[in-house]
Design a protein around this motif. Structure first.
Motif, short mmCIF file in Angstrom:
data_model
loop_
_atom_site.label_atom_id
_atom_site.label_comp_id
_atom_site.label_asym_id
_atom_site.label_seq_id
_atom_site.Cartn_x
_atom_site.Cartn_y
_atom_site.Cartn_z
N ARG A 56 -10.76 -13.12 -4.42
CA ARG A 56 -9.74 -13.92 -5.09
C ARG A 56 -8.49 -14.08 -4.22
O ARG A 56 -7.85 -15.14 -4.22
CB ARG A 56 -9.39 -13.29 -6.44
CG ARG A 56 -10.55 -13.38 -7.44
CD ARG A 56 -10.26 -12.57 -8.70
NE ARG A 56 -11.41 -12.52 -9.58
CZ ARG A 56 -11.56 -13.26 -10.68
NH1 ARG A 56 -10.62 -14.12 -11.02
NH2 ARG A 56 -12.64 -13.15 -11.42
N ALA A 57 -8.12 -13.02 -3.50
CA ALA A 57 -6.96 -13.12 -2.61
C ALA A 57 -7.26 -14.10 -1.48
O ALA A 57 -6.39 -14.89 -1.09
CB ALA A 57 -6.60 -11.75 -2.07
N SER A 58 -8.47 -14.06 -0.94
CA SER A 58 -8.86 -15.00 0.12
C SER A 58 -8.80 -16.43 -0.39
O SER A 58 -8.32 -17.33 0.30
CB SER A 58 -10.27 -14.68 0.62
OG SER A 58 -10.32 -13.39 1.20
N ALA A 59 -9.30 -16.64 -1.63
CA ALA A 59 -9.28 -17.99 -2.21
C ALA A 59 -7.86 -18.49 -2.42
O ALA A 59 -7.60 -19.69 -2.41
CB ALA A 59 -10.04 -17.99 -3.54
N ALA A 60 -6.93 -17.55 -2.61
CA ALA A 60 -5.52 -17.91 -2.82
C ALA A 60 -4.78 -18.09 -1.51
O ALA A 60 -3.57 -18.33 -1.50
CB ALA A 60 -4.83 -16.85 -3.67
N GLY A 61 -5.50 -17.97 -0.40
CA GLY A 61 -4.89 -18.21 0.90
C GLY A 61 -4.13 -17.04 1.47
O GLY A 61 -3.30 -17.21 2.38
N MET A 62 -4.40 -15.83 0.97
CA MET A 62 -3.71 -14.63 1.46
C MET A 62 -4.47 -14.03 2.64
O MET A 62 -5.68 -14.20 2.77
CB MET A 62 -3.57 -13.59 0.35
CG MET A 62 -2.73 -14.05 -0.81
SD MET A 62 -2.71 -12.85 -2.15
CE MET A 62 -1.82 -13.78 -3.41
N ALA A 63 -3.75 -13.30 3.48
CA ALA A 63 -4.37 -12.61 4.60
C ALA A 63 -5.07 -11.36 4.09
O ALA A 63 -4.43 -10.48 3.51
CB ALA A 63 -3.31 -12.24 5.63
N VAL A 64 -6.39 -11.28 4.27
CA VAL A 64 -7.18 -10.16 3.78
C VAL A 64 -7.87 -9.48 4.96
O VAL A 64 -8.48 -10.16 5.79
CB VAL A 64 -8.22 -10.62 2.75
CG1 VAL A 64 -9.02 -9.43 2.23
CG2 VAL A 64 -7.54 -11.34 1.58
N VAL A 65 -7.76 -8.17 5.02
CA VAL A 65 -8.39 -7.38 6.08
C VAL A 65 -9.44 -6.47 5.45
O VAL A 65 -9.13 -5.76 4.48
CB VAL A 65 -7.33 -6.54 6.83
CG1 VAL A 65 -8.00 -5.66 7.89
CG2 VAL A 65 -6.29 -7.46 7.46
N PRO A 66 -10.69 -6.47 5.97
CA PRO A 66 -11.74 -5.62 5.39
C PRO A 66 -11.38 -4.14 5.48
O PRO A 66 -10.87 -3.68 6.50
CB PRO A 66 -12.97 -5.95 6.24
CG PRO A 66 -12.65 -7.22 6.94
CD PRO A 66 -11.18 -7.28 7.10
N LEU A 67 -11.64 -3.41 4.40
CA LEU A 67 -11.34 -1.98 4.35
C LEU A 67 -12.62 -1.21 4.12
O LEU A 67 -13.32 -1.42 3.13
CB LEU A 67 -10.35 -1.69 3.21
CG LEU A 67 -10.05 -0.21 2.94
CD1 LEU A 67 -9.39 0.43 4.15
CD2 LEU A 67 -9.18 -0.06 1.69
N SER A 68 -12.93 -0.29 5.03
CA SER A 68 -14.08 0.59 4.87
C SER A 68 -13.61 1.88 4.19
O SER A 68 -12.62 2.48 4.62
CB SER A 68 -14.70 0.92 6.22
OG SER A 68 -15.67 1.95 6.09
N VAL A 69 -14.30 2.28 3.12
CA VAL A 69 -13.92 3.51 2.41
C VAL A 69 -15.05 4.52 2.45
O VAL A 69 -15.22 5.33 1.54
CB VAL A 69 -13.50 3.20 0.96
CG1 VAL A 69 -12.15 2.50 0.93
CG2 VAL A 69 -14.55 2.35 0.25
N VAL A 70 -15.83 4.51 3.53
CA VAL A 70 -16.89 5.50 3.73
C VAL A 70 -16.22 6.79 4.20
O VAL A 70 -15.54 6.82 5.22
CB VAL A 70 -17.90 5.01 4.79
CG1 VAL A 70 -18.98 6.07 5.02
CG2 VAL A 70 -18.51 3.69 4.35
N LYS A 71 -16.42 7.87 3.43
CA LYS A 71 -15.69 9.11 3.67
C LYS A 71 -15.88 9.67 5.07
O LYS A 71 -14.93 10.13 5.71
CB LYS A 71 -16.07 10.16 2.63
CG LYS A 71 -15.49 9.89 1.26
CD LYS A 71 -15.76 11.04 0.30
CE LYS A 71 -15.12 10.77 -1.06
NZ LYS A 71 -15.36 11.90 -2.00
#
Length: 224
Positions: A56-71
């Motif tokens: 949804r943030a990407s669709a709104a034109g915001m800068a999105v950075v992938p986040l890995s949450v693998v412990k």
């Protein structure tokens, strides 16, 4: 390192959220990003690629950075994110959930981000308080909650000072939800025209109390 007092339009803000779903918490994160973006702030979102908030943030034109949450990758992820936070000159980092609170919080500390905020949206128990305390102290300069109850619980559980926690209730878009806004036409109950129509608007999660609502509705119905 204190954050300079300057117009909010100059703040460089990063929010992080590891939740994959779409509920009130995610609504609020997106609303805060959008609100500061409208004020001229450079904003970024750290979120898993498959998260609804990411999409949804990407669709709104915001800068999105992938986040890995693998412990098992936390140390490497934290170092990588610290380098990224330095590269964008982030001034404020706001974490919202447990996993991103730890890994992004560590990254923000390594990058020496001036202000690190930890938001707490729900009220839960903390079985390992000594460990959990670091999420709201070591990896937070200030804690934001959505209710006075959560604020009180955190202060009691972790001996937080009053000035270290603030309650900021989730706001409502008054342009969207107003007496003049769009309305839903409810079905006419011709067989029982005098009975009121009741409902509950909420994400289906156990702590929302849907079972209590349904039990109460049945008691009212049985009582006529």
């Amino acid at each position: 390192m204190p954050l300079e007092r300057r117009p909010s339009s100059c703040w460089r803000i990063v929010h992080s959220e590891c939740s994959l779903g779409w509920g009130g918490q995610e609504h609020r994160v997106l609303a805060e990003l959008a609100g500061f973006q409208r004020r001229g702030c450079p904003v970024w979102l750290l979120a898993p690629p498959t998260a609804q908030l990411n999409l949804r943030a990407s669709a709104a034109g915001m800068a999105v950075v992938p986040l890995s949450v693998v412990k098992c990758q936390y140390p490497f992820t934290a170092v990588r994110l610290a380098c990224w936070l330095r590269s964008i000159r982030a001034q404020i980092v706001n974490t919202h959930s447990s996993r991103d609170g730890w890994v992004v919080g560590l990254a923000a500390r390594l990058a020496r981000v001036p202000l690190l905020i930890r938001s707490r949206h729900i009220d839960v128990d903390y079985p390992n308080r000594w460990i959990s305390r670091h999420a709201f102290t070591t990896f937070a300069d200030h804690v934001l909650t959505t209710s006075d109850k959560i604020t009180g619980h955190l202060r009691a559980a972790f001996a937080l000072q009053p000035e270290g926690v603030s309650t900021v209730a989730t706001g409502i878009d008054v342009q969207r939800f107003s007496p003049d806004g769009p309305r839903m036409e409810l079905p006419e109950l011709s067989h029982r025209p005098r009975l009121p129509v009741i409902g509950m608007v909420s994400v289906l999660r156990s702590w929302k109390g849907h079972s209590t609502f349904l039990a109460a509705a049945k008691l009212l119905l049985d009582a006529g």
